[in-house]
Each structure stands twice: as C-alpha cells, then as structure tokens.
Design a protein around this motif. Structure first.
Motif, PDB file in Angstrom:
ATOM      1  N   UNK A 456      -7.640  77.807  74.886  1.00 55.70           N
ATOM      2  CA  UNK A 456      -8.555  78.037  75.986  1.00 55.70           C
ATOM      3  C   UNK A 456      -8.370  77.404  76.990  1.00 55.70           C
ATOM      4  N   UNK A 457      -8.120  75.972  77.341  1.00 51.67           N
ATOM      5  CA  UNK A 457      -7.884  75.924  78.439  1.00 51.67           C
ATOM      6  C   UNK A 457      -6.489  76.451  79.108  1.00 51.67           C
ATOM      7  N   UNK A 458      -5.552  76.606  79.205  1.00 51.96           N
ATOM      8  CA  UNK A 458      -4.454  77.065  79.532  1.00 51.96           C
ATOM      9  C   UNK A 458      -4.592  78.951  79.873  1.00 51.96           C
ATOM     10  N   UNK A 459      -5.184  79.337  79.011  1.00 48.71           N
ATOM     11  CA  UNK A 459      -5.399  81.203  78.858  1.00 48.71           C
ATOM     12  C   UNK A 459      -4.685  81.709  80.326  1.00 48.71           C
ATOM     13  N   UNK A 460      -5.784  80.956  81.591  1.00 51.27           N
ATOM     14  CA  UNK A 460      -5.906  81.035  82.597  1.00 51.27           C
ATOM     15  C   UNK A 460      -4.585  81.440  83.213  1.00 51.27           C
ATOM     16  N   UNK A 461      -3.920  80.326  82.828  1.00 49.94           N
ATOM     17  CA  UNK A 461      -2.321  79.718  83.417  1.00 49.94           C
ATOM     18  C   UNK A 461      -1.325  81.216  82.960  1.00 49.94           C
ATOM     19  N   UNK A 462      -2.287  81.974  82.560  1.00 46.59           N
ATOM     20  CA  UNK A 462      -0.689  82.864  81.298  1.00 46.59           C
ATOM     21  C   UNK A 462      -0.347  84.155  82.639  1.00 46.59           C
ATOM     22  N   UNK A 463       1.024  84.431  82.391  1.00 45.40           N
ATOM     23  CA  UNK A 463       1.660  85.424  83.064  1.00 45.40           C
ATOM     24  C   UNK A 463       1.820  86.494  82.954  1.00 45.40           C
ATOM     25  N   UNK A 464       1.216  87.255  84.010  1.00 41.52           N
ATOM     26  CA  UNK A 464       1.558  88.427  83.160  1.00 41.52           C
ATOM     27  C   UNK A 464       1.871  89.910  84.362  1.00 41.52           C
ATOM     28  N   UNK A 466      -0.206  92.320  85.796  1.00 36.32           N
ATOM     29  CA  UNK A 466      -0.701  93.342  86.554  1.00 36.32           C
ATOM     30  C   UNK A 466      -1.399  91.728  87.704  1.00 36.32           C
ATOM     31  N   UNK A 467      -1.900  92.118  89.472  1.00 39.99           N
ATOM     32  CA  UNK A 467      -2.288  91.370  89.911  1.00 39.99           C
ATOM     33  C   UNK A 467      -3.437  90.514  89.741  1.00 39.99           C
ATOM     34  N   UNK A 468      -4.844  91.440  88.902  1.00 39.54           N
ATOM     35  CA  UNK A 468      -5.790  90.997  88.713  1.00 39.54           C
ATOM     36  C   UNK A 468      -5.686  90.096  87.320  1.00 39.54           C
ATOM     37  N   UNK A 469      -7.053  89.314  87.356  1.00 39.98           N
ATOM     38  CA  UNK A 469      -6.502  88.658  86.248  1.00 39.98           C
ATOM     39  C   UNK A 469      -7.398  89.257  85.125  1.00 39.98           C
ATOM     40  N   UNK A 470      -7.489  89.307  83.778  1.00 41.90           N
ATOM     41  CA  UNK A 470      -8.208  89.061  82.633  1.00 41.90           C
ATOM     42  C   UNK A 470      -9.160  88.825  82.336  1.00 41.90           C
ATOM     43  N   UNK A 471     -10.005  89.579  81.692  1.00 42.99           N
ATOM     44  CA  UNK A 471     -11.391  89.010  81.814  1.00 42.99           C
ATOM     45  C   UNK A 471     -11.161  87.521  80.576  1.00 42.99           C
ATOM     46  N   UNK A 472     -10.239  87.640  79.776  1.00 38.51           N
ATOM     47  CA  UNK A 472     -10.413  86.254  79.042  1.00 38.51           C
ATOM     48  C   UNK A 472      -9.599  85.558  80.150  1.00 38.51           C
ATOM     49  N   UNK A 473      -9.009  85.491  80.528  1.00 29.60           N
ATOM     50  CA  UNK A 473      -8.716  84.617  81.949  1.00 29.60           C
ATOM     51  C   UNK A 473      -9.262  83.858  82.283  1.00 29.60           C
ATOM     52  N   UNK A 475     -12.830  83.999  82.246  1.00 24.09           N
ATOM     53  CA  UNK A 475     -13.483  82.590  80.265  1.00 24.09           C
ATOM     54  C   UNK A 475     -13.254  81.905  80.802  1.00 24.09           C
ATOM     55  N   UNK A 476     -11.142  81.455  80.520  1.00 25.22           N
ATOM     56  CA  UNK A 476     -10.441  80.185  80.441  1.00 25.22           C
ATOM     57  C   UNK A 476     -10.318  79.014  81.466  1.00 25.22           C
ATOM     58  N   UNK A 477     -10.988  80.219  82.984  1.00 27.22           N
ATOM     59  CA  UNK A 477     -11.544  79.190  84.193  1.00 27.22           C
ATOM     60  C   UNK A 477     -12.436  78.477  83.901  1.00 27.22           C
ATOM     61  N   UNK A 478     -13.818  79.715  83.260  1.00 24.60           N
ATOM     62  CA  UNK A 478     -14.661  78.740  82.718  1.00 24.60           C
ATOM     63  C   UNK A 478     -14.533  77.061  81.848  1.00 24.60           C
ATOM     64  N   UNK A 479     -13.370  77.161  81.149  1.00 20.59           N
ATOM     65  CA  UNK A 479     -13.465  75.798  80.343  1.00 20.59           C
ATOM     66  C   UNK A 479     -12.826  74.786  80.680  1.00 20.59           C
ATOM     67  N   UNK A 502     -20.791  83.086  89.504  1.00 22.91           N
ATOM     68  CA  UNK A 502     -19.125  84.074  90.357  1.00 22.91           C
ATOM     69  C   UNK A 502     -18.891  83.813  89.653  1.00 22.91           C
ATOM     70  N   UNK A 503     -18.786  83.995  88.045  1.00 19.24           N
ATOM     71  CA  UNK A 503     -17.603  84.117  86.959  1.00 19.24           C
ATOM     72  C   UNK A 503     -18.283  85.524  86.512  1.00 19.24           C
ATOM     73  N   UNK A 504     -19.729  85.054  86.488  1.00 16.41           N
ATOM     74  CA  UNK A 504     -20.638  86.817  85.558  1.00 16.41           C
ATOM     75  C   UNK A 504     -20.550  87.630  86.013  1.00 16.41           C
ATOM     76  N   UNK A 505     -19.915  87.499  87.806  1.00 19.73           N
ATOM     77  CA  UNK A 505     -20.383  88.994  87.825  1.00 19.73           C
ATOM     78  C   UNK A 505     -19.008  89.507  88.783  1.00 19.73           C
TER      79      UNK A 505
END
Length: 574
Positions: A456-464, A466-473, A475-479, A502-505
């Motif tokens: 949950x802590x490193x999902x924000x850095x998952x390489x994909x 896509x240019x835009x972050x996924x919704x789960x990525x 959420x990982x930024x919150x953790x 900011x994340x909610x929006x």
C-alpha cells in the motif's frame, strides 16, 4: 504420551503406534523415492501437486512410493520380455543376463532399463570435483551408499553399525554429469583409488572426511554444511548463487535472531541482515528467501504481534519454536491464517513472514505475497543456510556499535534508500505507531523497484504505460503522507484536511475511494484543519477500508514483479 497417541508433525493425524506413524509418513509425506534407472540410482521427487511422476513415461502420477514402484516393475517386466524375445529370435537357447538386466526387488528400490546415452564430456565431472571437496557429510554419505536416507532411524543406525564393523569408509564418485554417488570401501581401496587418480590426472573419486568426536563424545563435522554446495551446483541458478558462500545457521546466529528488542536497539537490524538471501532446504527442495517481514512477539513493541491467547478454548496456530527443533529457539513452519498458508520463521522474540521466494532446485516462477510457501513443506529438521558475509557484517555492526539512518523516534531505516519499501504490507491498526516501523527486508537480488513486491506504501510508484495515475495509486499517496507525518512527529503526527480534499477531488462522485475520503473529511471540525493519526480509531476504520480496496491492484502488480524476478534469475544464470 499420556493420551497414548502419537501425532504426525505434518498433518496432525494421530496413531496408536510409532510403526504406524512411520508407515503413514512414508506413504503420504515422503518427498522422494529412489529407483534404479538403467542401473543407476535415481531420485524421483514428489512435485508440488503432491504426486510422483514416472521417470520413464512422465505420464503416470502416483501418490505413494509403493504405487510408483509397482508401476516401474511393470516397465521392467515389459522391457525384459521384449529383450528376451529378441534374444530368442537371434540365437535360440543362448541366454545371458548381466547385472543391469536383473530386477532388484526389495523394499526400497526397483530396477528399470532405459535406452539412454550419456553425452556429457568427462571434463564436466572433473571441473565439479575441482570446485568442491564433498557434497555430503560423513553420516549422510554412509546412509546414501546403503540407499537408507529415507529409512527409519533404527534401520539407519544398523547400516551405520555395519559400516563401522566392516571398517568401511564412504567415498564419493562424481559421474559424467557432475552428480555425486556415495560408495563404501576399505581405507586401502580408497587410498589406491585416489593414488591412481593423481597419476591419471583425473578426479572422479573423493574421500568423505570423517566426523570427529569432541570431549563430550558428540560427533562434529570437520567440513561445515557441505550439503549446501550440492544444492547450489544442482540449481538452474548456480552461476548466480555460486558467487556467495553459504554456511548453515549455527548456535551464535540463532542467538542473534533471539536478541531482545527492548534491550538491544539494533536487534531488528541484526535479524534482517542475517535473513537476507536465506536458503531453506527440506529434502531435495530448496527455497531462496527474497523478501520478508519481521513482527515482534510482544504487544508493547509491535501492535501486529502474533496472537497466542485462546479463543473459545482453542489455542491459535503459533510460530513459537518447540524445544526439539534443529536450531535452538528457532522453527520454520506453515500457518493456516486468513484462508492461506503462510511460511513463517519463529523465534522467541519475533516471527518472520516470508513474502517473496523462489525455488532454486527447479526452474519455476517465484511466488509473491503472504502465501509464499512455493510448494515448500518445512519440518523441524529443515536446514537453514545463510551467507557467511552476513555474519561478518553483523559482527562489525556489534563491534562498532553502528548508527543508522533515523527518520524519527523509533523509526530506523534498514537501507538508506526507498524508505517506503521498508514498511510492512499491513491493512489495519493505522492508529498504532508500530505500524510505521521499517521491518520489511529484501535480498540483494531483489532490492530495487523492478523486483520488490508492491505494498500500500509503494503502489504510488508503480510504473505503467498510462500518463495519469490510477485511482489506487493516488490512494497509496495518502498512506505515504501519513507514514511521513508519523516518522517526523511520532505520537503528534497530523493529517491535514487540505491534502485529503485534494485527493478526494481526483475521483468521480460516488467512487468507492471518493466515498472513503468523504468520510475522512467528516472527521474534521470547522476550526481544526488537521486531525491526529495515532490513537484515532475513526480514521483507522476508514484507512482499513482504503487498504482493502488496493489489494487487487497490488496483486496484479506483483504478478509483473514475479515475471521480472524470474527473468533476472534466468538472464544472470546463462
């Protein structure tokens, strides 16, 4: 035992007699069976599906050694009949039989004839012999020569006595494929063999160094842990693994893994250092540990401690070591938790969850996640090997009283990089400060963003792609934000409302994650732009829901990580 029942260590079945337990273990839990293929003793291993495959036709599957042997006898009888018919047609009445044509019918082996040729050059065996001194200890070599490794201990003791009375010593023969076979011979015969090898400049026979007795009469091996060499040499990844020197876990290392977390401030660093690249050996299965998480035994030190209290009169499964384990105060076991089997190493002060591993006795894709047993079934006699350099590093840490990269009160990094990757994959108790301890270690082979399992802590850095972050990525930024706040301020850590909004929006209305952010937003008062993190049970409830929603993408990402690890091991072993 007072109840009169004997319990199977593997499946917990009970028996009234020891002989019945042995028969049960032989039929259902034996990991290998020895057969003769073309006159050569061959080991057939039970695969991950729990069956033995016929080495001749590779189609038939058998759940017990005896059923496989009966099948192989049929192979022999068919081939013998065919060979006899052919001989009769060519020369009537002229019948001959060599040792390789004779069926061996006993409790342990059966002969099988195959039309195969060995094409591996002789130099292969010579190179292997130059690299090793012996791949078996003295006792194992004697029992291997008698083909008695899988026999009951009473029968093994008889075989050892026979060798002693006959003044026979084990000698290792290295065949053209680099495999070791144990034989017994008199000392003069062994000397003659080794002398002739020196003259012919060949090295196909190796004398096994005998054990010595210490002052208390206990046998000790002169060559420590030689069997790990056999594991490495037989591994498809031997080119990679042979660069490291492994030794078996000893008494001192066991003490290191049982250090008090309260008294010794570097106990966790010492433990993780020893556990990196650990190899587990059970029978002919070998597992290389790539990633793991450590958990403290005491709730005062770790909120995620392993439960030991009874529930409705039932004791929960526990990794606390028994008194008769191979290593003092240390035991490897499988725990059935949350509908999955978890491979856990238990000591008096901690339990270690293996979260990533790869089988090194075969070429299989690694497994990632809490169910990372990878077809490995440990016992109390499972052998544990560690890199020798790790012990040397630990000794230097202790002597120099090393200081580490501190990022807050009680928050110490295991490595000076990728701090979020050192947090354990957790889904609860985000209101406890011990949740944010860096207790997740990685091997040197997998300590980078390509080969470390996602959390949950490193999902924000998952390489994909896509240019835009996924919704789960997102959420990982919150953790990550929460962890950073706890590292900096400890018990006084705060979660700013502005960051949550900011994340909610970023989410569409009525999205599952957006709803969780709305619930978190409701926790703020009008005059309070921030809320506490530690001891905030209302926030913890929402974070548990959020962590659960990330599970699917974490699993998906880890499938790619497993492929990356598999590619790395095969590429570097070419």
């Amino acid at each position: 035992m007072s109840s009169g029942l004997i319990v199977c260590d593997v499946c917990k079945a009970t028996f009234s007699e020891l002989s019945k337990l042995r028969l049960h273990n032989y039929r259902l839990h034996s990991t290998e069976v020895n057969v003769f293929v073309n006159g050569v003793s061959t080991r057939v291993l039970r695969n991950d599906d729990g069956v033995f495959l016929c080495p001749c036709c590779s189609r038939q599957k058998y759940t017990s050694p005896d059923s496989l042997k009966r099948h192989l006898k049929k192979h022999f009888q068919d081939q013998e009949a065919k060979a006899t018919t052919q001989t009769d047609n060519e020369s009537e009445g002229n019948q001959s039989c060599t040792d390789s044509d004779t069926e061996v019918d006993n409790d342990d082996t059966v002969a099988v004839i195959l039309d195969t040729e060995i094409t591996t050059p002789l130099s292969t065996a010579q190179e292997v012999v130059k690299e090793i001194h012996s791949t078996q200890d003295y006792k194992t070599a004697v029992l291997s020569a008698f083909d008695a490794l899988s026999q009951p201990s009473e029968d093994q003791e008889k075989k050892l006595l026979i060798a002693e009375l006959g003044d026979l010593k084990p000698v290792a023969y290295i065949d053209h494929q680099g495999k070791e076979h144990s034989l017994l011979a008199a000392s003069k015969v062994i000397d003659s063999l080794t002398s002739s090898q020196k003259k012919e400049k060949q090295s196909l026979f190796l004398a096994i160094t005998p054990k010595k007795r210490n002052h208390s009469g206990v046998e000790t091996e002169t060559n420590p842990s030689p069997s790990i060499r056999s594991v490495v040499l037989d591994s498809p990844y031997k080119n990679l693994l042979s660069k490291a020197k492994y030794i078996e876990l000893d008494h001192q290392s066991s003490l290191f893994l049982n250090n008090s977390w309260s008294i010794n401030p570097i106990a966790t660093h010492i433990a993780t250092k020893i556990l990196e690249e650990m190899i587990l050996v059970e029978g002919h299965k070998a597992l290389l540990v790539l990633c793991g998480e450590i958990y403290g035994r005491l709730p005062s030190l770790d909120a995620h401690y392993e439960k030991t209290s009874t529930t409705k009169g039932n004791f929960p499964q526990c990794s606390l070591p028994h008194i008769d384990t191979r290593y003092p105060n240390l035991e490897l076991c499988l725990l059935n938790v949350d509908r999955s089997q978890k491979l856990v190493l238990g000591t008096k002060t901690m339990n270690v969850l293996i979260t990533s591993s790869i089988r090194i006795d075969c070429n299989e894709k690694p497994t990632i996640g809490p169910s990372s047993s990878n077809g490995f079934l440990p016992s109390r006699q499972t052998r544990i090997f560690i890199e020798k350099t790790k012990i040397e590093e630990v000794q230097r840490m202790i002597e120099k009283k090393s200081t580490f990269n501190e990022i807050g009160s009680r928050q110490v990094l295991l490595y000076p990089f990728d701090e979020f990757a050192q947090l354990r994959q957790l889904r609860s108790k985000f209101d406890k400060i011990s949740t944010y301890l860096c207790y997740r270690f990685s091997s040197k082979y997998t300590n980078d963003c390509r080969t470390r399992p996602f959390t949950i802590w490193t999902l924000a850095d998952r390489s994909t792609n896509r240019d835009e972050d996924s919704t789960n990525k997102s959420a990982s930024k919150l953790f990550r934000y929460i962890a950073t706040s706890v590292w900096k301020k400890g018990e006084e850590a705060l979660l700013e409302q502005e960051f949550v909004v900011t994340l909610r929006d970023q989410y569409k209305p009525k999205h599952k994650i957006q709803r969780i952010y709305e619930e978190i937003d409701k926790l703020y008062d009008k005059d309070t732009p921030a809320i506490s993190i530690i001891a905030n049970k209302d926030l913890n409830r929402q974070l548990k829901k959020l962590a659960s929603l990330l599970s699917s993408e974490i699993s998906e990402g880890n499938e790619r990580i497993a492929s990356n690890i598999y590619h790395y091991f095969n590429e570097t072993s070419c």
